[in-house]
Every structure is written in structure tokens, then in C-alpha cells.
Design a protein around this motif. Structure first.
Motif, short mmCIF file in Angstrom:
data_model
loop_
_atom_site.label_atom_id
_atom_site.label_comp_id
_atom_site.label_asym_id
_atom_site.label_seq_id
_atom_site.Cartn_x
_atom_site.Cartn_y
_atom_site.Cartn_z
N PHE A 64 -11.34 15.72 9.56
CA PHE A 64 -11.03 16.42 8.31
C PHE A 64 -9.69 15.93 7.77
O PHE A 64 -8.67 15.98 8.45
N ILE A 65 -9.71 15.40 6.56
CA ILE A 65 -8.50 14.98 5.83
C ILE A 65 -7.56 14.17 6.73
O ILE A 65 -6.40 14.54 6.96
N GLY A 66 -8.03 13.07 7.25
CA GLY A 66 -7.16 12.16 7.98
C GLY A 66 -6.77 12.60 9.37
O GLY A 66 -5.80 12.07 9.93
N GLY A 67 -7.52 13.54 9.96
CA GLY A 67 -7.21 13.97 11.31
C GLY A 67 -8.48 14.25 12.10
O GLY A 67 -9.51 14.61 11.53
N HIS A 190 -0.25 16.21 0.06
CA HIS A 190 0.55 17.01 0.99
C HIS A 190 -0.29 17.63 2.09
O HIS A 190 0.24 18.08 3.12
N LEU A 191 -1.63 17.65 1.90
CA LEU A 191 -2.51 18.21 2.92
C LEU A 191 -2.82 17.22 4.04
O LEU A 191 -3.31 17.62 5.10
N ILE A 192 -2.57 15.94 3.82
CA ILE A 192 -2.87 14.93 4.83
C ILE A 192 -1.88 15.06 5.99
O ILE A 192 -0.67 15.01 5.78
N PRO A 193 -2.35 15.25 7.21
CA PRO A 193 -1.43 15.49 8.33
C PRO A 193 -0.62 14.25 8.67
O PRO A 193 -1.09 13.11 8.54
N THR A 194 0.60 14.49 9.10
CA THR A 194 1.48 13.41 9.53
C THR A 194 1.94 13.60 10.98
O THR A 194 2.60 12.73 11.54
N THR A 195 1.59 14.75 11.57
CA THR A 195 2.01 15.09 12.92
C THR A 195 0.82 15.65 13.69
O THR A 195 0.00 16.38 13.13
N THR A 196 0.73 15.30 14.95
CA THR A 196 -0.38 15.78 15.78
C THR A 196 0.03 17.01 16.59
O THR A 196 1.21 17.34 16.70
N PHE A 197 -0.97 17.66 17.16
CA PHE A 197 -0.75 18.76 18.10
C PHE A 197 -0.18 18.18 19.40
O PHE A 197 -0.57 17.10 19.81
N ASP A 205 -5.61 16.33 16.85
CA ASP A 205 -5.30 15.60 18.07
C ASP A 205 -5.03 14.13 17.80
O ASP A 205 -4.39 13.46 18.62
N GLU A 206 -5.52 13.64 16.68
CA GLU A 206 -5.38 12.22 16.34
C GLU A 206 -5.26 12.07 14.83
O GLU A 206 -5.97 12.75 14.07
N LEU A 207 -4.36 11.18 14.39
CA LEU A 207 -4.25 10.86 12.98
C LEU A 207 -5.13 9.67 12.66
O LEU A 207 -5.16 8.68 13.40
N LEU A 208 -5.88 9.75 11.57
CA LEU A 208 -6.77 8.68 11.14
C LEU A 208 -6.21 8.07 9.87
O LEU A 208 -6.06 8.75 8.85
N PRO A 209 -5.89 6.77 9.90
CA PRO A 209 -5.22 6.16 8.76
C PRO A 209 -6.16 5.93 7.58
O PRO A 209 -7.39 6.05 7.69
#
Length: 234
Positions: A64-67, A190-197, A205-209
Motif C-alpha cells: 500500500f502506497i510504497g510500503g 506526504h502519505l508515501i512512507p519514508t520510515t519503516t516499523f 516493514d519494507e519501503l518500495l521505491p
């Protein structure tokens, strides 16, 4: 009729029955998968996030949205810690004045030959908003009222005799402030995550570029080949 001819006819009948059983199993599985996803949409409409989580297999995950959110813990983090805390203040179920409808359309379901797993591509067109009579909900959403369009590319599996979601891959392509429309609404980057859990307690758990919102026009790869040429688009 000779014994040989009778044996041949019986074998042909068995093959026909086996083929019909296989085709019926695939058809029933296709119906089950389609129904499962539409039930997911109805639960999501009413912010029944725990019911949504319970639709996933034990090793289910969400993109979902890059993560990527892995396993039951990741799925709960997205739906219970992120969505439920943000939209309904931790309440499981709808709040008066909060609209979140997810019509599901154009589903293409592909069932594996053994009818134990499947993939589906489904379009969503969301309408959402906060009624003016509940100002206490203001600020929990990016817009007062808006549209969203996206595509699912999901996989499903039979677990304990029940169809469940194995991977929910939802790509929301565009958002549109109701007053501005999609032509003048800025991308919600701004909704695209830049930090993981666990650095982000509700993060993936993972960022998807390479994820981007409209006006980007990326294509989510199709799980099925072209029906005429047989070629895959990736």
C-alpha cells in the motif's frame, strides 16, 4: 458393442466427468474469490477494520502506497493502528458523519488449475468525506470531501478450507478534492512512507521505491497474459 468399445466409452466418460469437475471447481473458486473481495470492500466502507484483518491468511500481507506490511502483525498495524486510529479514533465501526465508500468494479479473477489459489485485478472508486455536523472529525482526513481511484492486484489462497486474502496489493492512483477535481489536486506525496516499523510505529516493514501519485501514470503489472498474443506486460 464389444468389450473394447465399452471400455473406451467408459474411459471417455470418466475423462469428461473429471474435466467437468475441474471446471466446476474453478468456476466456484472464481465466485468465492470475487465474493470475498466484495465483502472486504463492504467491511472497509463501514470501518470494520478488525473484520477486514480477519479476512487475511496467517502469512497474509499488504502492499500500500510504497510500503509492504508483512504477516498478521503488519496487516494489523496498517488497518488497526493506522487506519482505525486515524479515521475512527480507535473505534471499530462507522462514526456518524464519516463517509468512506469503496465500489469495486471490473474484476478479472484467475484461478489456479487446482482451485486452491487465485489472483484478481479489481478497480476501486472511493468516495469519502466528513459531514459539516461533526467538526470534531476535521483534520483526520486530507480533504473535507474527496474521490480516490485505484487498482487491486491481489492473490488469494484456501486456508483451513476457507478462501482468504494472501496478498492485498492496492495502488491508489489519484485523489481529487471534490471542489478542485483531479486536474487541480496536488499529489498526496506526504502519505508515501519514508520510515519503516518500528521507527514508525504504524509504518510498513519494507519501503518500495518508485511509487508516485497522479499525474504519474505508472501501470500496475497485470497478473494475466494478453488474451490474444499471450504476452505478459510487466
Amino acid at each position: 458393442m464389444s468389450t473394447t468399445e465399452a471400455s473406451t466409452d467408459l474411459e471417455e466418460l470418466r475423462r469428461t466427468v473429471d474435466d467437468l469437475e475441474r471446471r466446476l471447481a474453478v468456476a466456484e473458486a472464481r465466485h468465492e474469490v470475487r465474493t470475498l473481495h466484495h465483502k472486504y470492500g463492504y467491511y472497509l466502507d463501514k470501518c470494520l477494520y478488525q473484520e477486514v484483518v480477519d479476512l487475511f491468511s496467517r502469512d497474509g500481507e499488504v502492499v500500500f502506497i510504497g510500503g509492504r506490511y508483512r504477516g498478521r502483525a503488519g496487516v494489523e498495524r496498517l488497518y488497526l493502528q493506522r487506519f482505525r486510529e486515524r479515521f475512527t479514533r480507535g473505534h471499530n465501526g462507522p462514526l456518524p458523519g464519516f463517509l468512506l465508500d469503496h465500489p469495486m468494479m471490473q474484476d478479472v479473477v484467475t484461478v489456479a488449475p487446482d482451485a486452491r489459489s487465485a489472483k484478481a485485478r479489481i478497480r476501486a472508486l472511493m468516495q469519502a468525506g466528513v459531514h459539516h455536523s461533526v467538526p470534531e472529525l476535521a483534520g483526520r482526513t486530507s480533504f473535507e470531501q474527496w474521490w480516490e481511484g485505484g487498482v487491486y492486484e491481489n492473490s488469494y489462497v484456501v486456508e483451513d478450507g476457507v478462501w482468504k486474502i494472501r496478498e492485498l496489493h492496492y495502488t491508489p492512483f489519484w485523489h481529487a478534492d471534490y471542489d478542485k477535481g483531479w486536474a487541480r489536486t496536488e499529489p498526496m506525496s506526504h502519505l508515501i512512507p519514508t520510515t519503516t516499523f518500528p521507527d514508525d510505529p504504524a509504518g510498513p516493514d519494507e519501503l518500495l521505491p518508485d511509487f508516485a501519485f497522479f499525474p504519474a501514470t505508472d501501470v500496475v503489472p497485470f497478473h494475466y497474459p494478453h488474451p490474444v498474443t499471450g504476452q505478459a506486460w510487466e
